[in-house]
Scaffold this motif. Structure first.
Motif, PDB file in Angstrom:
ATOM      1  N   LEU A 333      32.889  32.735  -1.540  1.00  0.00           N
ATOM      2  CA  LEU A 333      31.852  31.701  -1.436  1.00  0.00           C
ATOM      3  C   LEU A 333      32.271  30.601  -0.461  1.00  0.00           C
ATOM      4  O   LEU A 333      31.464  30.150   0.367  1.00  0.00           O
ATOM      5  N   ARG A 334      33.516  30.166  -0.562  1.00  0.00           N
ATOM      6  CA  ARG A 334      33.991  29.067   0.298  1.00  0.00           C
ATOM      7  C   ARG A 334      34.000  29.483   1.767  1.00  0.00           C
ATOM      8  O   ARG A 334      33.719  28.663   2.659  1.00  0.00           O
ATOM      9  N   TYR A 335      34.325  30.730   2.039  1.00  0.00           N
ATOM     10  CA  TYR A 335      34.307  31.196   3.426  1.00  0.00           C
ATOM     11  C   TYR A 335      32.899  31.064   4.003  1.00  0.00           C
ATOM     12  O   TYR A 335      32.713  30.581   5.124  1.00  0.00           O
ATOM     13  N   LEU A 336      31.904  31.490   3.239  1.00  0.00           N
ATOM     14  CA  LEU A 336      30.526  31.441   3.713  1.00  0.00           C
ATOM     15  C   LEU A 336      29.997  30.012   3.843  1.00  0.00           C
ATOM     16  O   LEU A 336      29.078  29.757   4.618  1.00  0.00           O
ATOM     17  N   GLN A 337      30.575  29.088   3.080  1.00  0.00           N
ATOM     18  CA  GLN A 337      30.117  27.694   3.102  1.00  0.00           C
ATOM     19  C   GLN A 337      30.776  26.869   4.206  1.00  0.00           C
ATOM     20  O   GLN A 337      30.353  25.742   4.464  1.00  0.00           O
ATOM     21  N   ASP A 338      31.782  27.410   4.853  1.00  0.00           N
ATOM     22  CA  ASP A 338      32.540  26.654   5.849  1.00  0.00           C
ATOM     23  C   ASP A 338      31.861  26.760   7.225  1.00  0.00           C
ATOM     24  O   ASP A 338      31.761  27.854   7.791  1.00  0.00           O
ATOM     25  N   PRO A 339      31.389  25.638   7.783  1.00  0.00           N
ATOM     26  CA  PRO A 339      30.734  25.679   9.107  1.00  0.00           C
ATOM     27  C   PRO A 339      31.628  26.266  10.193  1.00  0.00           C
ATOM     28  O   PRO A 339      31.128  26.809  11.185  1.00  0.00           O
ATOM     29  N   GLU A 340      32.948  26.154  10.007  1.00  0.00           N
ATOM     30  CA  GLU A 340      33.874  26.689  11.010  1.00  0.00           C
ATOM     31  C   GLU A 340      33.778  28.209  11.120  1.00  0.00           C
ATOM     32  O   GLU A 340      34.215  28.791  12.118  1.00  0.00           O
ATOM     33  N   ASN A 341      33.231  28.844  10.086  1.00  0.00           N
ATOM     34  CA  ASN A 341      33.152  30.309  10.088  1.00  0.00           C
ATOM     35  C   ASN A 341      31.810  30.841  10.591  1.00  0.00           C
ATOM     36  O   ASN A 341      31.570  32.044  10.543  1.00  0.00           O
ATOM     37  N   VAL A 349      27.069  39.657   9.480  1.00  0.00           N
ATOM     38  CA  VAL A 349      27.870  39.292   8.311  1.00  0.00           C
ATOM     39  C   VAL A 349      27.374  40.116   7.123  1.00  0.00           C
ATOM     40  O   VAL A 349      26.265  39.915   6.632  1.00  0.00           O
ATOM     41  N   LEU A 350      28.192  41.051   6.689  1.00  0.00           N
ATOM     42  CA  LEU A 350      27.830  41.987   5.629  1.00  0.00           C
ATOM     43  C   LEU A 350      28.574  41.563   4.360  1.00  0.00           C
ATOM     44  O   LEU A 350      29.753  41.848   4.183  1.00  0.00           O
ATOM     45  N   SER A 351      27.859  40.866   3.491  1.00  0.00           N
ATOM     46  CA  SER A 351      28.493  40.254   2.322  1.00  0.00           C
ATOM     47  C   SER A 351      27.909  40.816   1.035  1.00  0.00           C
ATOM     48  O   SER A 351      26.692  40.832   0.847  1.00  0.00           O
ATOM     49  N   HIS A 352      28.793  41.278   0.147  1.00  0.00           N
ATOM     50  CA  HIS A 352      28.376  41.748  -1.181  1.00  0.00           C
ATOM     51  C   HIS A 352      29.331  41.113  -2.185  1.00  0.00           C
ATOM     52  O   HIS A 352      30.498  41.499  -2.288  1.00  0.00           O
ATOM     53  N   ILE A 353      28.833  40.144  -2.923  1.00  0.00           N
ATOM     54  CA  ILE A 353      29.675  39.392  -3.858  1.00  0.00           C
ATOM     55  C   ILE A 353      29.364  39.833  -5.286  1.00  0.00           C
ATOM     56  O   ILE A 353      28.203  39.829  -5.711  1.00  0.00           O
ATOM     57  N   ILE A 394      25.670  27.695   0.874  1.00  0.00           N
ATOM     58  CA  ILE A 394      25.868  28.701   1.924  1.00  0.00           C
ATOM     59  C   ILE A 394      24.705  28.684   2.911  1.00  0.00           C
ATOM     60  O   ILE A 394      24.898  28.594   4.130  1.00  0.00           O
ATOM     61  N   VAL A 395      23.478  28.773   2.386  1.00  0.00           N
ATOM     62  CA  VAL A 395      22.329  28.898   3.296  1.00  0.00           C
ATOM     63  C   VAL A 395      22.081  27.600   4.059  1.00  0.00           C
ATOM     64  O   VAL A 395      21.644  27.637   5.212  1.00  0.00           O
ATOM     65  N   ARG A 396      22.376  26.469   3.447  1.00  0.00           N
ATOM     66  CA  ARG A 396      22.228  25.205   4.187  1.00  0.00           C
ATOM     67  C   ARG A 396      23.202  25.166   5.357  1.00  0.00           C
ATOM     68  O   ARG A 396      22.854  24.733   6.466  1.00  0.00           O
ATOM     69  N   THR A 397      24.422  25.613   5.111  1.00  0.00           N
ATOM     70  CA  THR A 397      25.419  25.655   6.186  1.00  0.00           C
ATOM     71  C   THR A 397      24.939  26.541   7.325  1.00  0.00           C
ATOM     72  O   THR A 397      25.042  26.177   8.509  1.00  0.00           O
ATOM     73  N   ILE A 398      24.391  27.694   6.991  1.00  0.00           N
ATOM     74  CA  ILE A 398      23.944  28.628   8.028  1.00  0.00           C
ATOM     75  C   ILE A 398      22.723  28.081   8.763  1.00  0.00           C
ATOM     76  O   ILE A 398      22.684  28.061  10.005  1.00  0.00           O
TER      77      ILE A 398
END
Length: 474
Positions: A333-341, A349-353, A394-398
């Motif tokens: 979750l933190r990776y997806l929330q980081d604007p640096e990423n 980005v293929l994410s399955h949590i 996450i979606v706000r960051t993206i």
């Protein structure tokens, strides 16, 4: 003690050790194709071997009859390692019995049986102990040898591979794609009908950010492995059936994953595929960029040693390692929330949590729950409420940093416990297409993936006609 006695004792000790480790070896080898991390299994095997050998030598010292001691050890191992099944059988026969009753009864029965082993004639004890020792040694060797190819394949598949297709120099950066799947996240309909929970605040927040919502999307079944393998192939290539064993079904799913088309398609369009969580479900073979979900752990957070202990008389005290599971989910979750990423372009980005699926790790405020409630359905909504806040971050960051992106917030199926098959196939489905309106009402997860690929790659893949697969018991 004579030399021949020590040879006999050594042989019998090997047989007892083989009996002690056999159930765990069987679980391991039956799932060898899925297991990469074996450290915990090896440590458990060593502990079981030491315990079995110690019990045998103690009985030899007490009774002075090695063969009888071996037979008594076999009986005690059988009762201990099948304690959960024997408990259920006794409770079925006498419903008023509780764990402490059945545990005491098994201890008494084990002691009596062990005592009777020492009353056998020495020649009879020698013959039976020899046969049983050879049987367990052969079973362990047979299972171990048979699993070698699958184990080697699993280790090879775990070798890091970046799976990248570099963007050409001077090439225009294409729109990024984000597939954000949250396992067992229910549709708003299921939340309201079966849990009396109003999820409209979360859905409304997504709509305000430009997401289009489908309230009637349904997948072909409620099995994650089947659904994701089919999405990977953009067609119904995988299914479970009561006519096959769970192992046979799993082998078919693994084969289907290998033939997946979405990763090669992305790479053929010059896209780098970044995997997060259980991206391997879709045929992704690279190394996930956030904490990796252990492929040797079930969707309930149980690894092979935990599954073994669940079968023993110690089953009430068996818990998952909630700390490790929680850190894995939080890392993703933190990776997806980081604007640096946020990638610069040409990235899928293929994410399955594996959340809010069991194990239930978090309360609504994100505090870690005790491990002994990890499968208690009462904590499902709290974990969803925590996840809602994380998904919105996450979606706000993206959206703020990559407004031209294509983003799916989706699930594979809803909550399965206590929800009928036709309703637990309902999924949560939301799609963001750079602020453009897109009609996804009623689309399955597979067809939403097709919408994304067509929208970004300019392809013209036709939607797949929805089907309903049979409900299976495993």
């Amino acid at each position: 003690m004579e030399k021949k006695d020590w040879k006999k004792i050594s042989f019998l000790m090997i047989g007892v050790v083989m009996a002690g480790i056999y159930p765990l070896v069987f679980l391991w080898t039956a799932n060898a194709a899925m297991i990469v991390q074996v450290g915990g299994i090896l440590m458990t095997l060593a502990g079981l071997a030491a315990a079995a050998a110690g019990a045998f030598f103690l009985l030899v010292w007490i009774g002075k009859k090695p063969s009888s001691a071996a037979l008594a050890s076999f009986v005690l191992i059988l009762l201990f390692e099948n304690g959960a099944f024997l408990h259920e059988a006794m409770v079925w026969a006498v419903p008023r019995l509780r764990y402490w009753h059945t545990a005491a009864l098994l201890a008494v029965f084990g002691g009596a049986a062990a005592y009777l082993m020492f009353k056998l004639k020495e020649t009879a004890a020698d013959t039976v102990a020899l046969v049983v020792s050879l049987m367990f040694t052969a079973l362990v060797c047979f299972n171990a040898i048979g699993a070698v190819p699958a184990a080697i394949s699993a280790q090879s598949a775990s070798t890091p591979s970046d799976g990248k297709t570099p963007q050409g120099e001077g090439e225009t950066a294409g729109r990024n794609i984000y597939w954000l799947l949250f396992d067992e996240y229910s549709s708003d309909y299921v939340f309201q009908k079966y849990f009396d929970y109003d999820n409209s605040a979360f859905t409304g927040a997504l709509e305000e950010m430009g997401f289009d919502i489908s309230r009637t999307s349904v997948n072909e079944c409620n099995k994650t492995a089947v659904i994701t393998a089919n999405i990977a192939n953009l067609g119904y290539v995988a299914a479970y059936s009561d006519d096959r064993t769970a192992q046979e079904d799993w082998a078919l799913v693994l084969e289907a994953r290998k033939s997946g088309v979405i990763v090669p398609m992305a790479e053929s369009h010059g896209y780098e595929v970044v995997g997060i969580g259980s991206a391997d479900y879709y045929g992704y073979t690279g190394e996930p960029v956030a904490a990796k979900s252990d492929s040797g752990v079930t969707m309930d957070g149980e690894n092979v040693p935990v599954l073994f202990w669940k079968q023993t008389i110690l089953f009430p005290f068996t818990t998952i390692d909630a700390d490790v599971q929680a850190k894995t989910i939080l890392s993703q979750l933190r990776y997806l929330q980081d604007p640096e990423n946020i990638p610069k372009g040409n990235t899928f980005v293929l994410s399955h949590i594996n959340s809010p699926h069991t194990p239930f790790l978090f309360d609504r405020d994100g505090k870690l729950l005790p491990a002994n409630v990890s499968r208690d359905a009462a904590y499902y909504i709290g974990q969803c409420q925590f996840l809602n806040g994380e998904i919105l971050k996450i979606v706000r960051t993206i959206v703020e940093n990559d407004p031209e992106a294509m983003i799916a917030v989706i699930s594979d199926h809803g909550r399965r416990g206590g929800v009928p098959y036709d309703d637990d196939r309902r999924i949560y489905a939301a799609l963001y297409d750079a602020g453009n309106e897109v009609d996804i009402e009623g689309l399955s997860g597979m067809n939403i993936m097709i919408e994304m690929l067509n929208g970004v790659f300019g392809t013209d893949i036709e939607h797949v006609e929805p089907i309903v697969l049979e409900e299976v018991s495993h």
